[in-house]
Design a protein around this motif. Structure first.
Motif, mmCIF file in Angstrom:
data_model
loop_
_atom_site.group_PDB
_atom_site.id
_atom_site.type_symbol
_atom_site.label_atom_id
_atom_site.label_comp_id
_atom_site.label_asym_id
_atom_site.label_seq_id
_atom_site.Cartn_x
_atom_site.Cartn_y
_atom_site.Cartn_z
ATOM 1 N N ARG A 46 2.014 5.632 -3.654
ATOM 2 C CA ARG A 46 2.796 6.037 -2.591
ATOM 3 C C ARG A 46 3.122 7.527 -2.561
ATOM 4 N NH1 ARG A 46 7.258 1.228 -0.933
ATOM 5 N NH2 ARG A 46 6.842 0.529 -2.951
ATOM 6 N N THR A 49 0.126 9.502 -1.305
ATOM 7 C CA THR A 49 -0.290 9.382 0.085
ATOM 8 C C THR A 49 0.801 10.595 0.751
ATOM 9 O OG1 THR A 49 -1.047 7.257 0.069
ATOM 10 C CG2 THR A 49 -0.076 7.997 2.017
ATOM 11 N N ARG A 53 -0.544 13.864 2.879
ATOM 12 C CA ARG A 53 -0.141 14.214 4.250
ATOM 13 C C ARG A 53 0.453 15.604 4.403
ATOM 14 N NH1 ARG A 53 3.654 9.198 5.835
ATOM 15 N NH2 ARG A 53 3.121 10.144 7.967
ATOM 16 N N TRP A 249 -0.076 2.202 3.076
ATOM 17 C CA TRP A 249 -1.023 2.041 4.286
ATOM 18 C C TRP A 249 -0.764 0.635 4.731
ATOM 19 C CZ3 TRP A 249 -5.886 5.436 4.414
ATOM 20 C CH2 TRP A 249 -5.511 6.431 3.431
ATOM 21 N N PRO A 253 -5.937 0.680 0.937
ATOM 22 C CA PRO A 253 -6.287 1.955 1.137
ATOM 23 C C PRO A 253 -7.429 2.417 0.060
ATOM 24 C CG PRO A 253 -4.438 2.011 -0.376
ATOM 25 C CD PRO A 253 -4.703 0.317 0.291
ATOM 26 N N THR A 255 -8.166 3.845 -2.758
ATOM 27 C CA THR A 255 -7.202 4.419 -3.682
ATOM 28 C C THR A 255 -8.039 5.523 -4.571
ATOM 29 O OG1 THR A 255 -7.789 2.827 -5.189
ATOM 30 C CG2 THR A 255 -5.465 2.687 -4.007
ATOM 31 N N VAL A 258 -8.579 8.711 -2.254
ATOM 32 C CA VAL A 258 -7.268 9.691 -2.187
ATOM 33 C C VAL A 258 -7.111 10.500 -3.523
ATOM 34 C CG1 VAL A 258 -4.920 9.555 -1.816
ATOM 35 C CG2 VAL A 258 -6.239 7.984 -0.570
#
Length: 395
Positions: A46, A49, A53, A249, A253, A255, A258
């Motif tokens: 998390r 993420t 962003r 998500w 996701p 992972t 990312v």
């Protein structure tokens, strides 16, 4: 910070260079970041993420406080559909400005959505212009949004986004931007373009790997998009609301992708951000174009329209030239090029993005020259029909 060409290592394991507009050649460090498994609900992921962003928004400059970033699983086309389905109301109408395959795909998407649109098809390579948009919007008051393709990779043309956006805003319409293959290397100033939303992808100019894209949109527009979407999985508002509430998500996701993207963002920052990345790609393009013209190839586009992303070259008129043989020989020499998408004349494309520098582009030119010799092609000059088509653009 500038480009340190000493760090541009060749692909490991004998892999060829991908001279395409994405997927592209990535660094070993980006690939290495995918070796660890991540729990999609875990706090560590998390945090990844959130970091991703935030760092993407940092590329917007001073206007970033007005915007938020919503990653979406899937390819770039998933994100374009998510943007159109989420930000265009069911009674809205989009002016789709197309000059290649990706504008036409957006129009096809609107057909699937069952929502109003007007397609302006400029053909393979002519750029839409602001005065055209102004005239159309005066005639059709039902149009609510204008969709602009930032870089149309079927030809390599860099469209005049600011000019087009200015025309749209002057007429009181909202702007949507497909910056799939340009964001991260070509400026897209939110304070000047003032887009409602834009989309891009992990495996383009940030130099990550395929698996997700992202929508960057005004926060007030995201909030207003609630209930617009035609799709459960492509609902930008629902994805955003879940991420804001839980940091997660909504559905599984990518992972590893990312993790790789965060590593790619590190390298992007170290290179000097959008300016630094764009400078390397521009130099790649200039060296490539000069070299290919030097051995007789002609570009589809005049210099003013050439993007630093991908360049379209006409196929030689010499009857001994066969693209399939040319492609395979270039691949044997370590370079995967891209077939052309023009409908009138034969062509091929060479990408300038990814983990490549100007020295690699010189190697590409050498490989192309050697391949022509092997095929017995006397000259790389294109057919007259190709030159006649190019004159239309110059006019």
């Amino acid at each position: 910070m500038g480009t340190d060409t000493a760090k541009m290592n060749s692909p490991k394991f004998g892999a060829p260079y991908l001279l395409t507009p994405g997927p592209l050649t990535t660094s070993y460090e980006v690939k290495e970041a995918m070796l660890r498994d991540w729990g999609s609900w875990d706090d560590d992921f998390r945090a990844m993420t959130r970091k991703m962003r935030t760092r993407l928004l940092a590329l917007l400059g001073a206007e970033r406080a007005e915007y938020d970033c919503v990653p979406i699983q899937g390819s770039g086309s998933y994100c374009v559909e998510a943007m159109l389905g989420s930000f265009v109301p069911k009674d809205g109408k989009v002016l789709v400005l197309a000059n290649g395959a990706y504008g036409l795909r957006a129009a096809r998407t609107m057909e699937y959505l069952g929502r109003g649109f007007l397609l302006i098809d400029k053909g393979d390579y002519l750029p839409p212009r602001g005065d055209e948009v102004t005239a159309i919007l005066e005639q059709d008051q039902d149009i609510t949004h204008v969709l602009i393709i930032h870089c149309e990779t079927s030809s390599g043309i860099l469209n005049p986004v600011e000019e087009l956006a200015e025309a749209a805003h002057a007429a009181g319409r909202k702007v949507l931007v497909d910056s799939m293959s340009a964001f991260g290397a070509v400026p897209l100033d939110a304070s000047r373009v003032k887009y409602t939303a834009m989309v891009s992808s992990a495996n383009k100019c940030i130099e990550g790997v395929p698996g997700f894209g992202f929508v960057i949109a005004r926060k007030d527009e995201i909030e207003a998009a609630k209930g617009n979407s035609h799709s459960l999985s492509l609902d930008v508002h629902a994805q955003w609301a879940t991420m804001e509430k839980t940091g997660q998500w909504r559905f599984t996701p990518p992972t590893h992708v990312v993790a790789a993207f965060l590593k790619a963002l590190d390298a992007h920052h170290e290179e000097g951000g959008v300016a630094g990345r764009g400078a390397r790609y521009t130099r790649n393009r200039d060296v490539l174009v000069e070299g290919m013209r030097g051995i007789g190839f002609e570009t589809l586009l005049a210099d003013r329209w050439l993007s630093p992303v991908i360049v379209t070259f006409f196929c030689p008129a010499d009857p001994k030239f066969e693209f399939s043989r040319f492609y395979e020989s270039m691949k044997d020499k370590g370079f995967i090029i891209y077939p052309g998408k023009l409908t009138v004349v034969d062509s091929f494309r060479v990408g300038c993005i990814g983990q490549m520098d100007e020295d690699v582009m010189r190697q590409v030119v050498t490989a192309a020259n050697q391949t022509l010799d092997e095929m017995g092609v006397a000259t790389a000059a294109p057919p007259q029909a190709a030159l006649d088509e190019r004159k239309k653009l110059a006019a």
